[in-house]
Motif scaffolding. Structure first.
Motif, PDB file in Angstrom:
ATOM      1  N   VAL A   1       6.290   3.257  -1.343  1.00  0.00           N
ATOM      2  CA  VAL A   1       5.912   2.275  -0.626  1.00  0.00           C
ATOM      3  C   VAL A   1       6.052   1.123  -0.741  1.00  0.00           C
ATOM      4  O   VAL A   1       5.521   0.462  -1.839  1.00  0.00           O
ATOM      5  CB  VAL A   1       4.261   2.605  -0.068  1.00  0.00           C
ATOM      6  CG1 VAL A   1       4.115   1.748   0.985  1.00  0.00           C
ATOM      7  CG2 VAL A   1       4.061   3.802   0.192  1.00  0.00           C
ATOM      8  N   LEU A   2       7.151   0.181  -0.069  1.00  0.00           N
ATOM      9  CA  LEU A   2       7.507  -1.203  -0.290  1.00  0.00           C
ATOM     10  C   LEU A   2       7.589  -1.841   0.740  1.00  0.00           C
ATOM     11  O   LEU A   2       8.136  -1.331   1.762  1.00  0.00           O
ATOM     12  CB  LEU A   2       8.666  -0.948  -1.221  1.00  0.00           C
ATOM     13  CG  LEU A   2       8.784  -0.386  -2.481  1.00  0.00           C
ATOM     14  CD1 LEU A   2      10.147  -0.051  -3.002  1.00  0.00           C
ATOM     15  CD2 LEU A   2       8.069  -1.083  -3.598  1.00  0.00           C
ATOM     16  N   GLY A   3       7.203  -2.913   0.856  1.00  0.00           N
ATOM     17  CA  GLY A   3       7.168  -3.930   1.942  1.00  0.00           C
ATOM     18  C   GLY A   3       7.067  -3.196   3.354  1.00  0.00           C
ATOM     19  O   GLY A   3       7.705  -3.731   4.473  1.00  0.00           O
TER      20      GLY A   3
ATOM     21  N   GLU B   1      -0.249  -2.604 -11.240  1.00  0.00           N
ATOM     22  CA  GLU B   1      -0.497  -3.582 -10.231  1.00  0.00           C
ATOM     23  C   GLU B   1      -0.100  -3.065  -8.893  1.00  0.00           C
ATOM     24  O   GLU B   1      -0.777  -3.465  -7.790  1.00  0.00           O
ATOM     25  CB  GLU B   1       0.190  -4.798 -10.527  1.00  0.00           C
ATOM     26  CG  GLU B   1      -0.371  -5.654 -11.725  1.00  0.00           C
ATOM     27  CD  GLU B   1       0.725  -7.071 -11.801  1.00  0.00           C
ATOM     28  OE1 GLU B   1       1.352  -7.263 -11.096  1.00  0.00           O
ATOM     29  OE2 GLU B   1       0.839  -7.558 -13.140  1.00  0.00           O
ATOM     30  N   ALA B   2       0.644  -1.993  -8.623  1.00  0.00           N
ATOM     31  CA  ALA B   2       0.775  -1.247  -7.777  1.00  0.00           C
ATOM     32  C   ALA B   2      -0.165  -0.505  -7.307  1.00  0.00           C
ATOM     33  O   ALA B   2      -1.010   0.011  -8.223  1.00  0.00           O
ATOM     34  CB  ALA B   2       2.333  -0.462  -7.712  1.00  0.00           C
ATOM     35  N   ALA B   3      -0.463  -0.170  -5.871  1.00  0.00           N
ATOM     36  CA  ALA B   3      -1.434   0.810  -5.360  1.00  0.00           C
ATOM     37  C   ALA B   3      -1.046   2.165  -5.639  1.00  0.00           C
ATOM     38  O   ALA B   3       0.095   2.375  -6.174  1.00  0.00           O
ATOM     39  CB  ALA B   3      -1.796   0.621  -4.054  1.00  0.00           C
ATOM     40  N   LYS B   4      -1.975   2.996  -5.377  1.00  0.00           N
ATOM     41  CA  LYS B   4      -1.721   4.510  -5.909  1.00  0.00           C
ATOM     42  C   LYS B   4      -2.094   5.278  -4.492  1.00  0.00           C
ATOM     43  O   LYS B   4      -3.109   5.162  -3.732  1.00  0.00           O
ATOM     44  CB  LYS B   4      -2.664   5.034  -6.913  1.00  0.00           C
ATOM     45  CG  LYS B   4      -2.565   6.395  -7.282  1.00  0.00           C
ATOM     46  CD  LYS B   4      -3.254   6.854  -8.390  1.00  0.00           C
ATOM     47  CE  LYS B   4      -3.081   8.559  -8.740  1.00  0.00           C
ATOM     48  NZ  LYS B   4      -4.144   8.906  -9.726  1.00  0.00           N
TER      49      LYS B   4
ATOM     50  N   ALA C   1      -1.425   4.230   6.059  1.00  0.00           N
ATOM     51  CA  ALA C   1      -1.528   3.328   6.898  1.00  0.00           C
ATOM     52  C   ALA C   1      -2.190   2.325   6.773  1.00  0.00           C
ATOM     53  O   ALA C   1      -1.372   0.981   7.037  1.00  0.00           O
ATOM     54  CB  ALA C   1      -2.489   4.098   8.322  1.00  0.00           C
ATOM     55  N   ALA C   2      -3.103   1.917   5.732  1.00  0.00           N
ATOM     56  CA  ALA C   2      -3.517   0.913   5.405  1.00  0.00           C
ATOM     57  C   ALA C   2      -2.576  -0.065   4.504  1.00  0.00           C
ATOM     58  O   ALA C   2      -2.385  -1.314   4.506  1.00  0.00           O
ATOM     59  CB  ALA C   2      -4.809   0.811   4.772  1.00  0.00           C
TER      60      ALA C   2
ATOM     61  N   GLY D   1       1.448  -4.318   3.805  1.00  0.00           N
ATOM     62  CA  GLY D   1       2.736  -4.723   3.107  1.00  0.00           C
ATOM     63  C   GLY D   1       2.781  -4.557   1.719  1.00  0.00           C
ATOM     64  O   GLY D   1       3.587  -4.869   0.796  1.00  0.00           O
ATOM     65  N   LYS D   2       1.733  -3.649   0.962  1.00  0.00           N
ATOM     66  CA  LYS D   2       1.696  -3.766  -0.490  1.00  0.00           C
ATOM     67  C   LYS D   2       2.733  -2.768  -0.892  1.00  0.00           C
ATOM     68  O   LYS D   2       3.067  -1.745  -0.304  1.00  0.00           O
ATOM     69  CB  LYS D   2       0.129  -3.325  -0.605  1.00  0.00           C
ATOM     70  CG  LYS D   2      -0.681  -4.214  -0.555  1.00  0.00           C
ATOM     71  CD  LYS D   2      -2.405  -3.890  -1.098  1.00  0.00           C
ATOM     72  CE  LYS D   2      -3.066  -4.834  -0.568  1.00  0.00           C
ATOM     73  NZ  LYS D   2      -4.614  -4.451  -1.179  1.00  0.00           N
TER      74      LYS D   2
END
Length: 307
Positions: free
Chosen positions: A63-65, A86-89, A96-97, A102-103
């Motif tokens: 998931v990017l941008g 630092e990225a989400a999992k 959706a969130a 945009g994470k």
């Protein structure tokens, strides 16, 4: 607005899908949360190379941008690897969130399956699936990977469930949810770092063609879920079962002492295992992921040849 508005498919993957060429989906939490930089980047690039060498096209998913990205170029892959934890999992509940915010996020087995299915990729290679955590009878900590396997028609090639999990309970949940567990060249369910466990598989298949036939038959029957294809780690890369079990017990105890739970638990345990095994767990992890990618690519080629 359709789901396609949220997808960003690379030119290479788009062409391969249109031409019905073999593709192997690859997850990205192993890049963001499974290994430190630069080993994570080296691993990701090596795994993509293995897929290509065995006749298929790699589709790393992340998931990017604000987009579900299918197929990452070298520069994007390096940025993801440098971002690390630092990225989400991203699991199914998070998509959706994460898109709205945009994470950047690495995709878990469950979410990689979900996105692969959206675009029509039928084979996915990973290290090990998530499952029922030890002590789940009190914590109820069960990975969303198991639910996804029951409802998403993607074949997942892995080295079994991660060794930090409760393997018999994981297999029970898979059985309850109607997920076939295929042993690739083995009658015994592998235990990630170790080649064997005390538990059997549902069926043994020995060639990519046989696996492709079962994938195709399950789809023709209209079965809603996927298959779990369990591949033992190569013997030269395996860690002795008793040795790794002792390290896992110590890592689990440390996690309990430090109050680590839920989505933070697996990354914590894998990092603690790295420390306790003097880095051998990381070496084994890289080896088994590459081996799984080879098997998955050959299955994808066989499946593509049927179409």
């Amino acid at each position: 607005m359709s789901i396609h508005a949220h997808l960003a498919i690379s030119e290479e993957i788009g062409a391969a899908l249109a031409e019905h060429r073999p593709i192997v989906a690859l997850e990205s939490t192993i890049i963001t949360h499974g290994m430190p930089y630069p080993q994570n980047l080296e691993m990701a690039m090596a795994v993509e190379d293995v897929v290509r060498e065995n006749g298929a096209i790699p589709a790393t998913i992340a998931v990017l941008g604000g987009k579900l990205r299918v197929g990452l170029g070298g520069e994007v892959l390096e940025t993801l690897a440098r971002t690390g934890r630092e990225a989400a999992k991203a699991s199914r509940r998070d998509l959706a969130a994460l898109l709205v915010s945009g994470k950047t996020a690495g995709t878990t087995v469950a979410t990689t399956m979900q996105i692969a299915d959206l675009v029509g990729i039928r084979v996915f290679a990973t290290g090990g699936i998530g499952g029922v955590h030890r002590g789940a009878e009190t914590t109820f900590d069960i990975s969303a990977d198991l639910r996804e396997l029951s409802q998403t028609p993607v074949a997942v090639v892995c080295a079994g469930a991660k060794s930090i999990l409760d393997i018999p309970k994981t297999l029970e949940v898979l059985e309850t949810n109607g997920v076939p567990v295929i042993g690739y060249g083995t009658d015994v369910f592998p235990a990630f770092f170790a080649r064997t466990s005390a538990y059997g598989v549902d069926y043994r298949l020995d060639t990519p063609g046989e696996v492709a036939e079962v994938i195709a038959a399950q789809r023709e029957l209209g079965m809603p879920g996927g298959l779990l294809i369990a591949v033992p780690i190569p013997e030269k890369d395996a860690i002795d079962g008793a040795e790794i079990e002792a390290s896992i017990a110590a890592a689990v105890a440390d996690a309990e002492d430090n109050g680590v739970t839920r989505k933070d638990l697996t990354p914590y345990l894998l990092n603690r295992l790295f420390e306790l095994t003097g880095g051998r767990s990381l070496e084994a992890n890289i080896a088994l992921v590459k081996h799984n990618a080879m098997v998955a690519a050959r299955i994808a080629v066989a499946l593509s040849a049927r179409n």
